[in-house]
Design a protein around this motif. Structure first.
Motif, short mmCIF file in Angstrom:
data_model
loop_
_atom_site.label_atom_id
_atom_site.label_comp_id
_atom_site.label_asym_id
_atom_site.label_seq_id
_atom_site.Cartn_x
_atom_site.Cartn_y
_atom_site.Cartn_z
N HIS A 162 0.37 -0.78 0.04
CA HIS A 162 0.42 -0.06 0.13
C HIS A 162 0.73 1.19 -0.05
CE1 HIS A 162 -2.86 2.72 1.59
NE2 HIS A 162 -3.65 2.30 0.85
N GLU A 163 0.61 1.76 -0.82
CA GLU A 163 0.73 3.65 -0.90
C GLU A 163 1.55 4.17 0.20
OE1 GLU A 163 0.29 5.23 -4.20
OE2 GLU A 163 0.71 3.81 -5.52
N PHE A 196 -0.27 0.27 -4.11
CA PHE A 196 -1.90 0.07 -4.64
C PHE A 196 -2.42 0.97 -3.54
CE2 PHE A 196 -1.00 -3.73 -1.25
CZ PHE A 196 -1.79 -3.40 -0.36
N VAL A 197 -3.75 1.42 -3.36
CA VAL A 197 -4.67 2.29 -2.63
C VAL A 197 -5.96 1.55 -2.10
CG1 VAL A 197 -3.39 4.58 -3.33
CG2 VAL A 197 -5.30 3.89 -4.48
N THR A 204 -7.17 -0.26 -5.00
CA THR A 204 -6.68 -0.31 -6.25
C THR A 204 -5.08 -0.44 -6.58
OG1 THR A 204 -9.19 0.45 -6.62
CG2 THR A 204 -7.50 0.97 -8.57
N ARG A 205 -4.78 -1.43 -6.97
CA ARG A 205 -3.71 -1.11 -7.75
C ARG A 205 -3.71 0.56 -8.24
NH1 ARG A 205 -1.78 -7.36 -10.00
NH2 ARG A 205 -2.83 -6.04 -11.71
N THR A 206 -2.53 1.07 -8.17
CA THR A 206 -2.03 2.19 -8.97
C THR A 206 -1.34 2.15 -10.07
OG1 THR A 206 0.27 2.66 -7.93
CG2 THR A 206 -1.89 3.27 -6.68
N ALA A 207 -1.07 3.22 -11.09
CA ALA A 207 -0.16 3.11 -12.53
C ALA A 207 1.20 3.22 -12.02
CB ALA A 207 -0.42 4.39 -13.39
N ASN A 208 1.69 3.30 -10.60
CA ASN A 208 2.88 3.33 -10.28
C ASN A 208 3.53 2.13 -10.74
OD1 ASN A 208 2.94 6.04 -9.82
ND2 ASN A 208 2.18 5.78 -8.43
N LYS A 254 0.50 5.54 -18.71
CA LYS A 254 -0.38 4.25 -17.20
C LYS A 254 -1.76 3.02 -17.47
CE LYS A 254 -3.83 8.69 -18.02
NZ LYS A 254 -4.45 9.66 -16.97
#
Length: 390
Positions: A162-163, A196-197, A204-208, A254
């Motif tokens: 998690h970010e 993810f966040v 939700t997985r992020t674009a990072n 992204k």
């Protein structure tokens, strides 16, 4: 004279089982054909005009009279069916030995060393869907700070965090630690950061996302272009796949449409050389999740953007569209599939309606690009430039 190639890889868009598909458990796989069949057809007129439906063995796509492009299907010579193997072969690296996979999770000694060097414990350590495992273990991760480690049928060591628990830059450093550990017999193709966040029940997985790949074992087409002073502009995860080797500049994306946008931005620049793009959503978002409806929609969305790409081309440009492997979303499994990949080439300097039939290796594409720019030849490939050039 051709002075720029725009090479777009539709990640996982295969077109039918290869003769050795049974060795990979992929008999019956046909990403394009089965998606089209499941949807009752695909609306991709622009790809059809270039000759996609005229390719030998193609199913589910309409043939046209006198296609504008050159077309064919390509077999993978390397042993494997993953992103790294496919992309590396395109530019001259033959992978005789498949990258290691871990259907039972990673060995105890690897995990213990990883925990010691990162200072964080590991949870998971099993093959899993990325979206499923963060729902399963995300709450525990948030409470403990333990890292979610998992793999798949591919040669990957994936780390989800998690970010707000593990900042993205720290996660990248953790991935570098893993990359340095996973060598020798355990040299997986990619270590992947999966940030993810969100809250439990709504992660939700992020674009990072970022891939930390092995460095190619020798120079490739990309190095040869760069060494001659040509530009190698990477879009999407291309830079990660090659660990930056042979790349002169890069931009990450992204999603697929952002990848098309970034490709068009590079096309506006007056630079000679290669624009190398990977559109990953077909594989990451739809193929691995067995979402054939979204997969078909993604093909149609790319097709709808194709006129923009064609309109942006200069007379001295060549467009190449291909894939790196299959990932048939209609099959029971969620793994990549051992398939032929489609190939289309188009440009004012090329002939129309040239059927390349079936080629034996992806490296033929790279050798043809090497011939276009008159750079050092790559390994294993056989050029077909004399067949397609006017």
């Amino acid at each position: 004279m051709i002075d720029r190639v725009i090479w777009i890889v539709l990640d996982s868009v295969g077109m039918g089982e290869m003769p050795d598909a049974d060795k990979y458990g992929d008999v019956g796989a046909n990403t394009i054909g089965n998606v089209s069949k499941a949807l009752g057809g695909l609306n991709i007129p622009n790809l059809e005009k270039l000759g996609l439906g005229n390719i030998e063995g193609m199913k589910g796509v309409n043939k046209v009279e006198n296609p504008l492009g050159c077309y064919g299907r390509f077999a993978e010579m390397s042993n494997g069916k993953d992103t790294t193997t496919g992309h590396w072969e395109m530019v001259g690296v033959y992978s005789e030995k498949p990258f290691p996979t871990y259907p039972e999770g990673f060995p105890k000694d690897i995990i213990e060393k990883f925990e010691k060097e990162t200072g964080r414990k590991v949870i998971g350590n099993k093959p899993a869907s990325g979206t499923v495992i963060i729902e399963e273990l995300g709450e525990e991760h948030i409470k403990t700070g333990n890292l979610i480690v998992y793999t798949s049928a591919d040669s990957v060591f994936q780390i989800a965090a998690h970010e707000e628990v593990v900042p993205v830059e720290e996660l990248y450093k953790i991935c570098e630690i893993a990359r340095n550990i996973l060598v020798g017999d355990h040299a997986v193709a990619r270590v992947i950061a999966r940030p993810f966040v969100g809250e439990p029940g709504n992660f939700t997985r992020t674009a990072n996302r970022r891939d930390f790949s092995l460095v190619p074992p020798h120079d490739t087409l990309l190095d040869n272009l760069k060494n001659k002073g040509l530009n190698v502009m990477a879009v999407g995860k291309i830079e990660d796949i090659f660990s930056g080797k042979g790349i002169t500049e890069a931009v990450h994306t992204k999603d697929n449409m952002d990848g098309v946008d970034k490709t068009l931005e590079y096309m506006k620049e007056d630079k000679k050389g290669l624009i190398f793009t990977n559109l990953v959503d077909f594989d990451m978002k739809w193929g691995h999740r067995n979402n054939y409806k979204a997969y078909g929609k993604g093909l149609e969305e790319f097709d709808a953007r194709l006129p923009e790409i064609l309109d942006a081309m200069r007379d001295t440009d060549v467009l190449i569209i291909t894939a790196d492997h299959g990932c048939d979303p209609t099959t029971e499994g969620t793994d990549h599939t051992r398939e032929y990949v489609p190939f289309i080439a188009y440009g004012k300097e090329l002939k129309n309606n040239v059927d390349l039939k079936t080629r034996k290796t992806f490296s033929d594409i790279g050798q043809t690009v090497a011939d276009i720019f008159d750079v050092e030849p790559i390994k294993n490939g056989e050029s077909f430039l004399n067949i397609i050039k006017k």
